[in-house]
Write an enzyme that holds these catalytic residues in place. Sequence first.
Site, PDB file in Angstrom:
ATOM      1  N   TYR A  28       0.718  -1.083  -0.035  1.00 32.91           N
ATOM      2  CA  TYR A  28       0.036   0.023   0.225  1.00 32.91           C
ATOM      3  C   TYR A  28       0.965   1.161   0.105  1.00 32.91           C
ATOM      4  O   TYR A  28       0.669   2.118  -0.755  1.00 32.91           O
ATOM      5  CB  TYR A  28      -1.060   0.105   1.263  1.00 32.91           C
ATOM      6  CG  TYR A  28      -2.350  -0.911   1.208  1.00 32.91           C
ATOM      7  CD1 TYR A  28      -3.123  -0.606  -0.031  1.00 32.91           C
ATOM      8  CD2 TYR A  28      -2.386  -1.631   2.248  1.00 32.91           C
ATOM      9  CE1 TYR A  28      -4.237  -1.444  -0.361  1.00 32.91           C
ATOM     10  CE2 TYR A  28      -3.544  -2.611   1.823  1.00 32.91           C
ATOM     11  CZ  TYR A  28      -4.666  -2.268   0.828  1.00 32.91           C
ATOM     12  OH  TYR A  28      -5.536  -2.960   0.731  1.00 32.91           O
ATOM     13  N   HIS A  40      -7.978   0.120  -0.046  1.00 31.56           N
ATOM     14  CA  HIS A  40      -7.910  -0.268   1.472  1.00 31.56           C
ATOM     15  C   HIS A  40      -9.408   0.141   1.844  1.00 31.56           C
ATOM     16  O   HIS A  40      -9.941  -0.674   2.509  1.00 31.56           O
ATOM     17  CB  HIS A  40      -6.752   0.675   1.984  1.00 31.56           C
ATOM     18  CG  HIS A  40      -6.865   0.221   3.468  1.00 31.56           C
ATOM     19  ND1 HIS A  40      -7.692   0.494   4.700  1.00 31.56           N
ATOM     20  CD2 HIS A  40      -6.259  -0.760   4.149  1.00 31.56           C
ATOM     21  CE1 HIS A  40      -7.493   0.102   5.560  1.00 31.56           C
ATOM     22  NE2 HIS A  40      -6.552  -0.649   5.496  1.00 31.56           N
TER      23      HIS A  40
END
Length: 248
Positions: A28, A40
């Site tokens: 991420y 997310h």
Amino acid sequence: MRMVITLKAENSIDLPIDHNHIIQSWIYSSISKELATFLHDEGFVVNGRTFKLFCFSRLMGNFSLFPARQRILYSGMVQLVITSPLNYFIEELANGMLLSPSVRLGSNDLIVERVDVYDEEITQDEIIVKTLSPITVYSTLLRMDGRKYTAYFAPRDPEYNEMITNNLIKKCQAILNSSREFQVGDVLVTPIGMGKMNIVRYKNIIIKGYSGRLKLSGPKNLLQTAIECGLGSKNSQGFGCIEIARRH
């Protein structure tokens, strides 16, 4: 698309035995804030289910386990496979690796030795695959007293094929952004051998999965989804990454 990252350390790579969350966090952090936030927090929703549409393998390399300390020590080089049908996601990752060839994984400073990106097109309606990370298939059920519990299924359980297929269909619909109809029986998942149960702790949650080889039969687009998105649940947490088993 499929991405293979080769990481190198001057010495060894010291990580907790259960380090999926560390790899996920690194992925991420290696893409744009906008894309990371979308994947997310939102993801792709189909019939109330949310999919991130990427998965990753275990770290692959020579290692030693130290159970008493709950640590795993890799030798100086490891590989990680990341797969996704989202080309822009893989491209952002690859560009990030090329622009910033040093990475921090846990307490380890690593060098990106090599990045390989390629497409793997499924051209047959039957393939043999092997797991690069355990496949987890589960359902949340209610006890007689109303409390919830998680039931995990093994490859030879009657529910396994149906649950994997239902999951694949939803992922394929998310990729195509359509409600194209598939039938549960469209994909047949046949375990080869007994497989091995793996118990993984993800942020203090115990997750059961199985690794081994499987034969997948069905429409090419569903098999393509399996290769790119992974099989089963929790793919973006490092479960269900597979590759075609090539015979040498």
